[in-house]
Design a protein around this motif. Structure first.
Motif, PDB file in Angstrom:
ATOM      1  N   ASN A  64       0.848  -1.186   0.000  1.00 20.78           N
ATOM      2  CA  ASN A  64       0.000   0.000   0.000  1.00 20.78           C
ATOM      3  C   ASN A  64       0.884   1.236   0.000  1.00 20.78           C
ATOM      4  OD1 ASN A  64      -1.393   2.257   1.828  1.00 20.78           O
ATOM      5  ND2 ASN A  64      -2.973   1.153   0.702  1.00 20.78           N
ATOM      6  N   LEU A  65       0.899   1.967  -1.112  1.00 20.73           N
ATOM      7  CA  LEU A  65       1.708   3.179  -1.223  1.00 20.73           C
ATOM      8  C   LEU A  65       0.932   4.361  -0.661  1.00 20.73           C
ATOM      9  CD1 LEU A  65       3.081   2.740  -4.850  1.00 20.73           C
ATOM     10  CD2 LEU A  65       4.045   1.923  -2.706  1.00 20.73           C
ATOM     11  N   TRP A  66       1.601   5.140   0.181  1.00 15.41           N
ATOM     12  CA  TRP A  66       0.970   6.281   0.815  1.00 15.41           C
ATOM     13  C   TRP A  66       2.008   7.340   1.130  1.00 15.41           C
ATOM     14  CZ3 TRP A  66       1.883   8.035   5.863  1.00 15.41           C
ATOM     15  CH2 TRP A  66       2.750   7.241   6.616  1.00 15.41           C
ATOM     16  N   LEU A 121       5.857  -0.645 -11.113  1.00 16.41           N
ATOM     17  CA  LEU A 121       4.427  -0.406 -10.965  1.00 16.41           C
ATOM     18  C   LEU A 121       4.151   1.090 -11.113  1.00 16.41           C
ATOM     19  CD1 LEU A 121       3.814  -2.630  -7.803  1.00 16.41           C
ATOM     20  CD2 LEU A 121       2.962  -3.101 -10.111  1.00 16.41           C
ATOM     21  N   PRO A 122       2.959   1.460 -11.564  1.00 14.43           N
ATOM     22  CA  PRO A 122       2.656   2.892 -11.664  1.00 14.43           C
ATOM     23  C   PRO A 122       2.487   3.512 -10.280  1.00 14.43           C
ATOM     24  CG  PRO A 122       0.742   1.578 -12.283  1.00 14.43           C
ATOM     25  CD  PRO A 122       1.869   0.619 -12.053  1.00 14.43           C
ATOM     26  N   THR A 123       3.166   4.621 -10.070  1.00 13.53           N
ATOM     27  CA  THR A 123       3.133   5.281  -8.763  1.00 13.53           C
ATOM     28  C   THR A 123       2.649   6.724  -8.879  1.00 13.53           C
ATOM     29  OG1 THR A 123       5.466   5.885  -8.998  1.00 13.53           O
ATOM     30  CG2 THR A 123       4.970   3.833  -7.810  1.00 13.53           C
ATOM     31  N   ASP A 124       1.955   7.030  -9.956  1.00 18.93           N
ATOM     32  CA  ASP A 124       1.500   8.392 -10.189  1.00 18.93           C
ATOM     33  C   ASP A 124       0.252   8.773  -9.402  1.00 18.93           C
ATOM     34  OD1 ASP A 124       0.163   6.503 -11.831  1.00 18.93           O
ATOM     35  OD2 ASP A 124      -0.625   8.124 -13.070  1.00 18.93           O
ATOM     36  N   LEU A 125      -0.406   7.797  -8.791  1.00 17.39           N
ATOM     37  CA  LEU A 125      -1.617   8.046  -8.035  1.00 17.39           C
ATOM     38  C   LEU A 125      -1.545   7.277  -6.723  1.00 17.39           C
ATOM     39  CD1 LEU A 125      -4.578   9.173  -7.997  1.00 17.39           C
ATOM     40  CD2 LEU A 125      -5.252   6.972  -8.983  1.00 17.39           C
ATOM     41  N   ILE A 126      -1.723   8.001  -5.614  1.00 12.01           N
ATOM     42  CA  ILE A 126      -1.759   7.345  -4.309  1.00 12.01           C
ATOM     43  C   ILE A 126      -2.988   7.833  -3.573  1.00 12.01           C
ATOM     44  CG2 ILE A 126       0.707   6.905  -4.125  1.00 12.01           C
ATOM     45  CD1 ILE A 126       0.868   9.380  -2.278  1.00 12.01           C
ATOM     46  N   PRO A 127      -3.518   7.066  -2.644  1.00 12.27           N
ATOM     47  CA  PRO A 127      -3.016   5.752  -2.266  1.00 12.27           C
ATOM     48  C   PRO A 127      -3.202   4.751  -3.403  1.00 12.27           C
ATOM     49  CG  PRO A 127      -5.116   6.193  -1.176  1.00 12.27           C
ATOM     50  CD  PRO A 127      -4.730   7.440  -1.901  1.00 12.27           C
ATOM     51  N   ALA A 128      -2.345   3.781  -3.408  1.00 14.88           N
ATOM     52  CA  ALA A 128      -2.415   2.696  -4.385  1.00 14.88           C
ATOM     53  C   ALA A 128      -2.047   1.407  -3.672  1.00 14.88           C
ATOM     54  CB  ALA A 128      -1.468   2.951  -5.547  1.00 14.88           C
ATOM     55  N   THR A 129      -2.790   0.372  -3.965  1.00 16.13           N
ATOM     56  CA  THR A 129      -2.565  -0.924  -3.335  1.00 16.13           C
ATOM     57  C   THR A 129      -2.333  -1.959  -4.421  1.00 16.13           C
ATOM     58  OG1 THR A 129      -3.979  -0.316  -1.479  1.00 16.13           O
ATOM     59  CG2 THR A 129      -3.559  -2.668  -1.813  1.00 16.13           C
ATOM     60  N   PHE A 130      -1.258  -2.715  -4.281  1.00 20.16           N
ATOM     61  CA  PHE A 130      -0.904  -3.767  -5.232  1.00 20.16           C
ATOM     62  C   PHE A 130      -0.824  -5.081  -4.468  1.00 20.16           C
ATOM     63  CE2 PHE A 130       0.819   0.236  -6.737  1.00 20.16           C
ATOM     64  CZ  PHE A 130       0.286   0.290  -8.024  1.00 20.16           C
ATOM     65  N   ILE A 131      -1.496  -6.107  -4.973  1.00 20.07           N
ATOM     66  CA  ILE A 131      -1.564  -7.393  -4.300  1.00 20.07           C
ATOM     67  C   ILE A 131      -0.699  -8.388  -5.064  1.00 20.07           C
ATOM     68  CG2 ILE A 131      -3.091  -9.213  -3.458  1.00 20.07           C
ATOM     69  CD1 ILE A 131      -5.312  -6.819  -3.922  1.00 20.07           C
ATOM     70  N   LEU A 132       0.256  -8.973  -4.349  1.00 21.16           N
ATOM     71  CA  LEU A 132       1.173  -9.946  -4.940  1.00 21.16           C
ATOM     72  C   LEU A 132       0.880 -11.317  -4.355  1.00 21.16           C
ATOM     73  CD1 LEU A 132       4.528  -7.940  -4.660  1.00 21.16           C
ATOM     74  CD2 LEU A 132       2.734  -7.742  -6.390  1.00 21.16           C
ATOM     75  N   VAL A 138      -1.313  -9.826  -8.782  1.00 25.89           N
ATOM     76  CA  VAL A 138      -2.579 -10.514  -9.052  1.00 25.89           C
ATOM     77  C   VAL A 138      -3.787  -9.580  -8.943  1.00 25.89           C
ATOM     78  CG1 VAL A 138      -1.753 -12.822  -8.471  1.00 25.89           C
ATOM     79  CG2 VAL A 138      -2.709 -11.372  -6.667  1.00 25.89           C
ATOM     80  N   GLY A 139      -3.602  -8.397  -8.380  1.00 26.90           N
ATOM     81  CA  GLY A 139      -4.690  -7.450  -8.269  1.00 26.90           C
ATOM     82  C   GLY A 139      -4.179  -6.099  -7.799  1.00 26.90           C
ATOM     83  N   PHE A 140      -5.013  -5.083  -7.969  1.00 28.19           N
ATOM     84  CA  PHE A 140      -4.623  -3.752  -7.506  1.00 28.19           C
ATOM     85  C   PHE A 140      -5.841  -2.855  -7.409  1.00 28.19           C
ATOM     86  CE2 PHE A 140      -4.287  -3.672 -12.096  1.00 28.19           C
ATOM     87  CZ  PHE A 140      -4.881  -2.465 -12.450  1.00 28.19           C
ATOM     88  N   VAL A 141      -5.675  -1.781  -6.700  1.00 33.96           N
ATOM     89  CA  VAL A 141      -6.662  -0.705  -6.626  1.00 33.96           C
ATOM     90  C   VAL A 141      -5.873   0.591  -6.451  1.00 33.96           C
ATOM     91  CG1 VAL A 141      -7.040  -1.018  -4.144  1.00 33.96           C
ATOM     92  CG2 VAL A 141      -8.757   0.152  -5.512  1.00 33.96           C
ATOM     93  N   ARG A 142      -6.180   1.560  -7.286  1.00 34.11           N
ATOM     94  CA  ARG A 142      -5.440   2.818  -7.250  1.00 34.11           C
ATOM     95  C   ARG A 142      -6.382   3.938  -6.824  1.00 34.11           C
ATOM     96  NH1 ARG A 142      -2.678   3.964 -12.503  1.00 34.11           N
ATOM     97  NH2 ARG A 142      -1.752   5.548 -11.222  1.00 34.11           N
ATOM     98  N   SER A 143      -6.684   3.952  -5.548  1.00 40.77           N
ATOM     99  CA  SER A 143      -7.594   4.942  -5.010  1.00 40.77           C
ATOM    100  C   SER A 143      -7.754   4.692  -3.518  1.00 40.77           C
ATOM    101  CB  SER A 143      -8.954   4.813  -5.710  1.00 40.77           C
ATOM    102  OG  SER A 143      -9.883   5.742  -5.200  1.00 40.77           O
ATOM    103  N   PHE A 144      -8.436   5.599  -2.855  1.00 41.80           N
ATOM    104  CA  PHE A 144      -8.797   5.422  -1.448  1.00 41.80           C
ATOM    105  C   PHE A 144      -9.718   4.215  -1.319  1.00 41.80           C
ATOM    106  CE2 PHE A 144     -12.256   5.901   1.563  1.00 41.80           C
ATOM    107  CZ  PHE A 144     -11.572   5.996   2.758  1.00 41.80           C
ATOM    108  N   ILE A 145      -9.496   3.406  -0.303  1.00 41.47           N
ATOM    109  CA  ILE A 145     -10.367   2.277   0.007  1.00 41.47           C
ATOM    110  C   ILE A 145     -10.662   2.308   1.504  1.00 41.47           C
ATOM    111  CG2 ILE A 145     -10.431  -0.253   0.257  1.00 41.47           C
ATOM    112  CD1 ILE A 145     -10.923   0.620  -2.578  1.00 41.47           C
ATOM    113  N   ASP A 146     -11.903   2.062   1.851  1.00 38.79           N
ATOM    114  CA  ASP A 146     -12.260   1.878   3.250  1.00 38.79           C
ATOM    115  C   ASP A 146     -12.052   0.405   3.557  1.00 38.79           C
ATOM    116  OD1 ASP A 146     -13.306   1.612   5.770  1.00 38.79           O
ATOM    117  OD2 ASP A 146     -15.341   2.245   5.225  1.00 38.79           O
TER     118      ASP A 146
END
Length: 176
Positions: free
Chosen positions: A66-68, A134-145, A152-160
């Motif tokens: 999780n990039l922040w 990985l793209p780091t132009d938008l945070i928060p960003a979560t990458f699942i390995l 195997v998955g990712f989300v590039r936005s705020f998540i609750d």
């Protein structure tokens, strides 16, 4: 390679709702689950102790990166729920690795303490090494390995991360 990967991410993100069964929950609509694992090169960042850390050291168990940053309002909003998620999901076998992209690591722990988050280990990427894979132009960003270090998955936005639907979705990445 990075340009190809960024183009692939953009294509996937633009058509995420075109897949049958796409969720109507706005939180889940931002998740992208890859149909095939994507191999990643490894890069060096700094571990929680400030020593050099190779991302390949996470292999052997699934990991959520999780990039922040301390200067990112959506990141600040996300951190408390991320910490609660981490506490629950690490006990189930998912390594949660928050990675601060602040250039000055000395500001991170006092900032987390100010938020009341004192138990969360944080990794550091002060020179955008992850941006090489990985793209780091938008945070928060979560990458699942996965346990082999493949994306195997990712989300590039705020998540609750307290959202029950998000937690249920993340269960698919737990070790079997």
């Amino acid at each position: 390679m990075k340009q190809f990967f960024v183009a692939m991410l953009a294509l996937l993100m633009s058509s995420a709702n075109a897949f049958p069964g796409a969720s109507s929950d706005p939180a889940l609509e931002r998740f992208i689950h890859l149909s095939r694992p994507q191999a990643l090169e490894t890069v060096q960042i700094l571990g929680p102790d400030g020593a050099s850390f190779d991302l390949s050291q996470f292999r052997g168990q699934p990991v959520m990166l999780n990039l922040w940053a301390t200067w990112c309002p959506p990141c600040i909003r996300e951190l408390p729920s991320l910490e609660r998620f981490r506490q629950d999901f690490e006990a189930k076998g998912l390594q949660v690795a928050p990675i601060s992209i602040d250039r000055d690591i000395s500001v991170v722990q006092p900032f987390l303490a100010e938020l009341g988050i004192t138990d969360m280990e944080t990794w550091f990427d002060t020179s955008n090494q992850i941006g090489k894979i990985l793209p780091t132009d938008l945070i928060p960003a979560t990458f699942i390995l996965d346990s082999e270090g493949n994306l195997v998955g990712f989300v590039r936005s705020f998540i609750d991360w307290d959202n029950p639907a998000v937690r249920k979705t993340m269960e698919q990445y737990l070790p079997q």
